[in-house]
Design a protein around this motif. Sequence first.
Motif, PDB file in Angstrom:
ATOM      1  N   PHE A  98      -6.433 -37.767  86.681  1.00  0.00           N
ATOM      2  CA  PHE A  98      -7.240 -37.031  87.846  1.00  0.00           C
ATOM      3  C   PHE A  98      -7.025 -36.024  86.563  1.00  0.00           C
ATOM      4  CE2 PHE A  98      -5.956 -33.194  91.188  1.00  0.00           C
ATOM      5  CZ  PHE A  98      -6.973 -33.870  92.108  1.00  0.00           C
ATOM      6  N   LYS A  99      -6.279 -34.970  86.160  1.00  0.00           N
ATOM      7  CA  LYS A  99      -6.327 -34.490  85.406  1.00  0.00           C
ATOM      8  C   LYS A  99      -7.812 -34.102  84.832  1.00  0.00           C
ATOM      9  CE  LYS A  99      -4.014 -32.593  81.401  1.00  0.00           C
ATOM     10  NZ  LYS A  99      -2.872 -32.078  80.594  1.00  0.00           N
ATOM     11  N   LYS A 100      -8.430 -35.655  84.231  1.00  0.00           N
ATOM     12  CA  LYS A 100      -9.279 -35.653  83.393  1.00  0.00           C
ATOM     13  C   LYS A 100     -10.790 -35.682  84.561  1.00  0.00           C
ATOM     14  CE  LYS A 100      -7.891 -36.981  79.335  1.00  0.00           C
ATOM     15  NZ  LYS A 100      -8.794 -36.269  78.308  1.00  0.00           N
ATOM     16  N   VAL A 101     -10.599 -36.221  85.603  1.00  0.00           N
ATOM     17  CA  VAL A 101     -11.478 -36.055  86.484  1.00  0.00           C
ATOM     18  C   VAL A 101     -12.152 -34.405  86.959  1.00  0.00           C
ATOM     19  CG1 VAL A 101     -12.132 -36.373  88.520  1.00  0.00           C
ATOM     20  CG2 VAL A 101     -11.219 -38.156  87.459  1.00  0.00           C
ATOM     21  N   ILE A 102     -10.935 -33.872  87.211  1.00  0.00           N
ATOM     22  CA  ILE A 102     -11.186 -32.423  87.480  1.00  0.00           C
ATOM     23  C   ILE A 102     -11.996 -31.306  86.540  1.00  0.00           C
ATOM     24  CG2 ILE A 102      -9.505 -30.546  87.544  1.00  0.00           C
ATOM     25  CD1 ILE A 102      -9.359 -32.131  90.048  1.00  0.00           C
ATOM     26  N   THR A 103     -11.550 -31.609  84.719  1.00  0.00           N
ATOM     27  CA  THR A 103     -11.660 -31.431  83.702  1.00  0.00           C
ATOM     28  C   THR A 103     -13.295 -31.315  83.543  1.00  0.00           C
ATOM     29  OG1 THR A 103      -9.464 -31.531  82.550  1.00  0.00           O
ATOM     30  CG2 THR A 103     -11.459 -31.173  80.833  1.00  0.00           C
ATOM     31  N   LEU A 104     -13.629 -32.706  83.344  1.00  0.00           N
ATOM     32  CA  LEU A 104     -15.010 -33.186  84.071  1.00  0.00           C
ATOM     33  C   LEU A 104     -15.707 -32.917  84.769  1.00  0.00           C
ATOM     34  CD1 LEU A 104     -14.228 -36.943  82.694  1.00  0.00           C
ATOM     35  CD2 LEU A 104     -15.307 -34.636  80.980  1.00  0.00           C
ATOM     36  N   ASP A 105     -14.978 -32.003  85.695  1.00  0.00           N
ATOM     37  CA  ASP A 105     -16.160 -31.493  87.150  1.00  0.00           C
ATOM     38  C   ASP A 105     -16.679 -32.877  88.065  1.00  0.00           C
ATOM     39  OD1 ASP A 105     -16.647 -30.285  88.962  1.00  0.00           O
ATOM     40  OD2 ASP A 105     -18.348 -29.611  88.742  1.00  0.00           O
ATOM     41  N   LYS A 106     -15.757 -34.477  87.149  1.00  0.00           N
ATOM     42  CA  LYS A 106     -16.650 -35.120  88.405  1.00  0.00           C
ATOM     43  C   LYS A 106     -15.168 -35.333  89.920  1.00  0.00           C
ATOM     44  CE  LYS A 106     -17.895 -38.043  83.890  1.00  0.00           C
ATOM     45  NZ  LYS A 106     -18.349 -39.668  83.558  1.00  0.00           N
ATOM     46  N   PRO A 107     -16.985 -35.810  90.785  1.00  0.00           N
ATOM     47  CA  PRO A 107     -15.923 -36.363  92.169  1.00  0.00           C
ATOM     48  C   PRO A 107     -15.168 -36.938  92.804  1.00  0.00           C
ATOM     49  CG  PRO A 107     -18.332 -36.650  92.420  1.00  0.00           C
ATOM     50  CD  PRO A 107     -18.542 -36.270  90.498  1.00  0.00           C
ATOM     51  N   ALA A 108     -14.380 -36.944  92.967  1.00  0.00           N
ATOM     52  CA  ALA A 108     -13.085 -37.821  93.819  1.00  0.00           C
ATOM     53  C   ALA A 108     -13.383 -37.388  95.261  1.00  0.00           C
ATOM     54  CB  ALA A 108     -11.422 -36.912  92.525  1.00  0.00           C
ATOM     55  N   PHE A 109     -12.590 -38.300  95.535  1.00  0.00           N
ATOM     56  CA  PHE A 109     -12.425 -39.054  97.175  1.00  0.00           C
ATOM     57  C   PHE A 109     -11.150 -39.977  97.170  1.00  0.00           C
ATOM     58  CE2 PHE A 109     -14.032 -41.242 101.371  1.00  0.00           C
ATOM     59  CZ  PHE A 109     -12.770 -40.385 101.988  1.00  0.00           C
ATOM     60  N   GLY A 110     -10.206 -38.428  97.865  1.00  0.00           N
ATOM     61  CA  GLY A 110      -8.630 -39.329  97.979  1.00  0.00           C
ATOM     62  C   GLY A 110      -8.508 -40.191  99.591  1.00  0.00           C
ATOM     63  N   ILE A 111      -7.857 -41.381  99.725  1.00  0.00           N
ATOM     64  CA  ILE A 111      -7.434 -41.160 100.912  1.00  0.00           C
ATOM     65  C   ILE A 111      -6.119 -41.579 101.033  1.00  0.00           C
ATOM     66  CG2 ILE A 111      -8.045 -44.044 102.385  1.00  0.00           C
ATOM     67  CD1 ILE A 111     -10.870 -43.904 101.821  1.00  0.00           C
ATOM     68  N   CYS A 112      -5.552 -41.250 102.311  1.00  0.00           N
ATOM     69  CA  CYS A 112      -4.371 -41.830 102.436  1.00  0.00           C
ATOM     70  C   CYS A 112      -3.225 -41.065 101.491  1.00  0.00           C
ATOM     71  CB  CYS A 112      -3.747 -43.158 102.702  1.00  0.00           C
ATOM     72  SG  CYS A 112      -2.363 -42.669 103.580  1.00  0.00           S
ATOM     73  N   ARG A 113      -2.647 -42.274 100.361  1.00  0.00           N
ATOM     74  CA  ARG A 113      -2.125 -42.037  99.465  1.00  0.00           C
ATOM     75  C   ARG A 113      -2.972 -40.893  98.360  1.00  0.00           C
ATOM     76  NH1 ARG A 113       1.496 -43.558  94.498  1.00  0.00           N
ATOM     77  NH2 ARG A 113      -0.129 -43.197  92.610  1.00  0.00           N
ATOM     78  N   GLY A 114      -4.435 -40.814  98.346  1.00  0.00           N
ATOM     79  CA  GLY A 114      -5.330 -40.299  97.295  1.00  0.00           C
ATOM     80  C   GLY A 114      -4.559 -38.550  97.660  1.00  0.00           C
ATOM     81  N   SER A 115      -4.600 -38.642  99.151  1.00  0.00           N
ATOM     82  CA  SER A 115      -5.010 -36.540  99.832  1.00  0.00           C
ATOM     83  C   SER A 115      -2.985 -36.352  99.476  1.00  0.00           C
ATOM     84  CB  SER A 115      -4.767 -36.948 101.243  1.00  0.00           C
ATOM     85  OG  SER A 115      -4.428 -35.926 101.695  1.00  0.00           O
ATOM     86  N   GLU A 116      -2.266 -37.030  99.709  1.00  0.00           N
ATOM     87  CA  GLU A 116      -0.563 -37.107  98.948  1.00  0.00           C
ATOM     88  C   GLU A 116      -0.675 -36.784  97.829  1.00  0.00           C
ATOM     89  OE1 GLU A 116       0.848 -40.047 101.137  1.00  0.00           O
ATOM     90  OE2 GLU A 116       0.409 -39.646 102.773  1.00  0.00           O
ATOM     91  N   LEU A 117      -1.454 -37.483  96.898  1.00  0.00           N
ATOM     92  CA  LEU A 117      -1.636 -37.228  95.723  1.00  0.00           C
ATOM     93  C   LEU A 117      -2.197 -36.146  94.750  1.00  0.00           C
ATOM     94  CD1 LEU A 117      -0.848 -38.797  92.627  1.00  0.00           C
ATOM     95  CD2 LEU A 117      -3.363 -39.635  92.851  1.00  0.00           C
ATOM     96  N   PHE A 118      -3.154 -36.084  95.362  1.00  0.00           N
ATOM     97  CA  PHE A 118      -4.434 -34.603  95.405  1.00  0.00           C
ATOM     98  C   PHE A 118      -3.049 -33.898  95.227  1.00  0.00           C
ATOM     99  CE2 PHE A 118      -8.492 -35.779  96.017  1.00  0.00           C
ATOM    100  CZ  PHE A 118      -8.075 -36.994  94.750  1.00  0.00           C
ATOM    101  N   ASN A 119      -1.932 -33.126  96.252  1.00  0.00           N
ATOM    102  CA  ASN A 119      -1.421 -31.769  97.207  1.00  0.00           C
ATOM    103  C   ASN A 119       0.006 -32.129  95.684  1.00  0.00           C
ATOM    104  OD1 ASN A 119      -1.182 -29.953  98.004  1.00  0.00           O
ATOM    105  ND2 ASN A 119       1.115 -31.543  99.266  1.00  0.00           N
ATOM    106  N   ALA A 120       0.373 -33.698  94.989  1.00  0.00           N
ATOM    107  CA  ALA A 120       1.176 -33.220  94.383  1.00  0.00           C
ATOM    108  C   ALA A 120       1.062 -33.259  93.320  1.00  0.00           C
ATOM    109  CB  ALA A 120       2.199 -34.973  94.514  1.00  0.00           C
ATOM    110  N   LEU A 121       0.287 -33.577  92.641  1.00  0.00           N
ATOM    111  CA  LEU A 121      -0.565 -33.699  91.046  1.00  0.00           C
ATOM    112  C   LEU A 121      -0.519 -32.170  91.048  1.00  0.00           C
ATOM    113  CD1 LEU A 121      -2.647 -36.619  90.247  1.00  0.00           C
ATOM    114  CD2 LEU A 121       0.295 -35.789  89.870  1.00  0.00           C
ATOM    115  N   LEU A 122      -1.309 -31.312  92.523  1.00  0.00           N
ATOM    116  CA  LEU A 122      -1.601 -29.614  92.541  1.00  0.00           C
ATOM    117  C   LEU A 122      -0.333 -29.280  92.403  1.00  0.00           C
ATOM    118  CD1 LEU A 122      -5.111 -30.244  92.870  1.00  0.00           C
ATOM    119  CD2 LEU A 122      -5.160 -29.704  91.168  1.00  0.00           C
ATOM    120  N   GLY A 123       1.109 -28.884  92.707  1.00  0.00           N
ATOM    121  CA  GLY A 123       2.249 -28.542  92.662  1.00  0.00           C
ATOM    122  C   GLY A 123       2.953 -28.179  94.652  1.00  0.00           C
ATOM    123  N   GLY A 124       1.731 -29.082  95.161  1.00  0.00           N
ATOM    124  CA  GLY A 124       2.226 -29.462  96.294  1.00  0.00           C
ATOM    125  C   GLY A 124       3.669 -29.947  96.807  1.00  0.00           C
ATOM    126  N   THR A 125       3.705 -30.281  97.849  1.00  0.00           N
ATOM    127  CA  THR A 125       5.155 -31.089  97.849  1.00  0.00           C
ATOM    128  C   THR A 125       5.036 -31.752  99.454  1.00  0.00           C
ATOM    129  OG1 THR A 125       6.215 -29.662  99.772  1.00  0.00           O
ATOM    130  CG2 THR A 125       6.814 -29.227  97.165  1.00  0.00           C
TER     131      THR A 125
END
Length: 252
Positions: free
Chosen positions: A94-121
């Motif tokens: 995810f960190k690499k994808v953000i740096t490269l500005d490539k599309p990322a689509f999260g589903i269920c766990r993906g939504s929770e993961l994005f939030n956790a990795l970016l400082g949410g709970t």
Amino acid sequence: MNKPMIGVLPLYDTDKSSYWMLPDYMKAIEDSGGIPVMLPLTTDEDIITTLANTFDGFLFTGGHDVNPELYKEQMLSVCGELCTERDMMEAFLFKKVITLDKPAFGICRGSELFNALLGGTLYQDIPTALNTDPQVNHQQRPPYSHLVHSVHIEKNTILHHILQTEQIQVNSYHHQGIKTLSDQLTAAAIAEDGLVESVVMQGSSFVLAVQWHPEYSYAVDGYSQQLFAAFVSACSPARFESLKQDVKDITA
């Protein structure tokens, strides 16, 4: 026109020590004009870097609970099964994808993961953490293609831009959810009981996640089809630059 190659994060069966995949993830991407490829499950950073550079976009799938260590909390007894290897791989990717500005689509766990990795709970278990509206069913029984509750779509988000409506019905199969939203994300959809059901990362070309399961409802629901179509379009090199301009326009 070349079809975009989309990396799909693998599911993992701990009991059988095996990778597996829901065909609906793959079929939805294929029907939308992309080429889905299930990725290996690895924590080798060189391999993950190569994957990030190689594929046009990434689908972060559902599955295991996100380890509370990622959002600096202790694991409670109500937390479900974890997969450390998935957490490690997906965090680095995810960190690499953000740096490269490539599309990322999260589903269920993906939504929770994005939030956790970016400082949410996260709520480690919604039923025990919240006294939610019993009319909002977050853990439906099969068939998972059935739509069980509504969500409000926030204007001025890429989700609204895709769906062109302020409310849709969704399916729902999750026991965790977003508690504190990351300050790097914007809520794009809210359930009737107040739970965040979709997030977008403003300033990125396409970082979008939904708590529901459009792969299960894809065959019967037009909005689910629109989500996959938009994601695959974002992954198309020929459309990438125009999509970035679209995002700038709707968030300006």
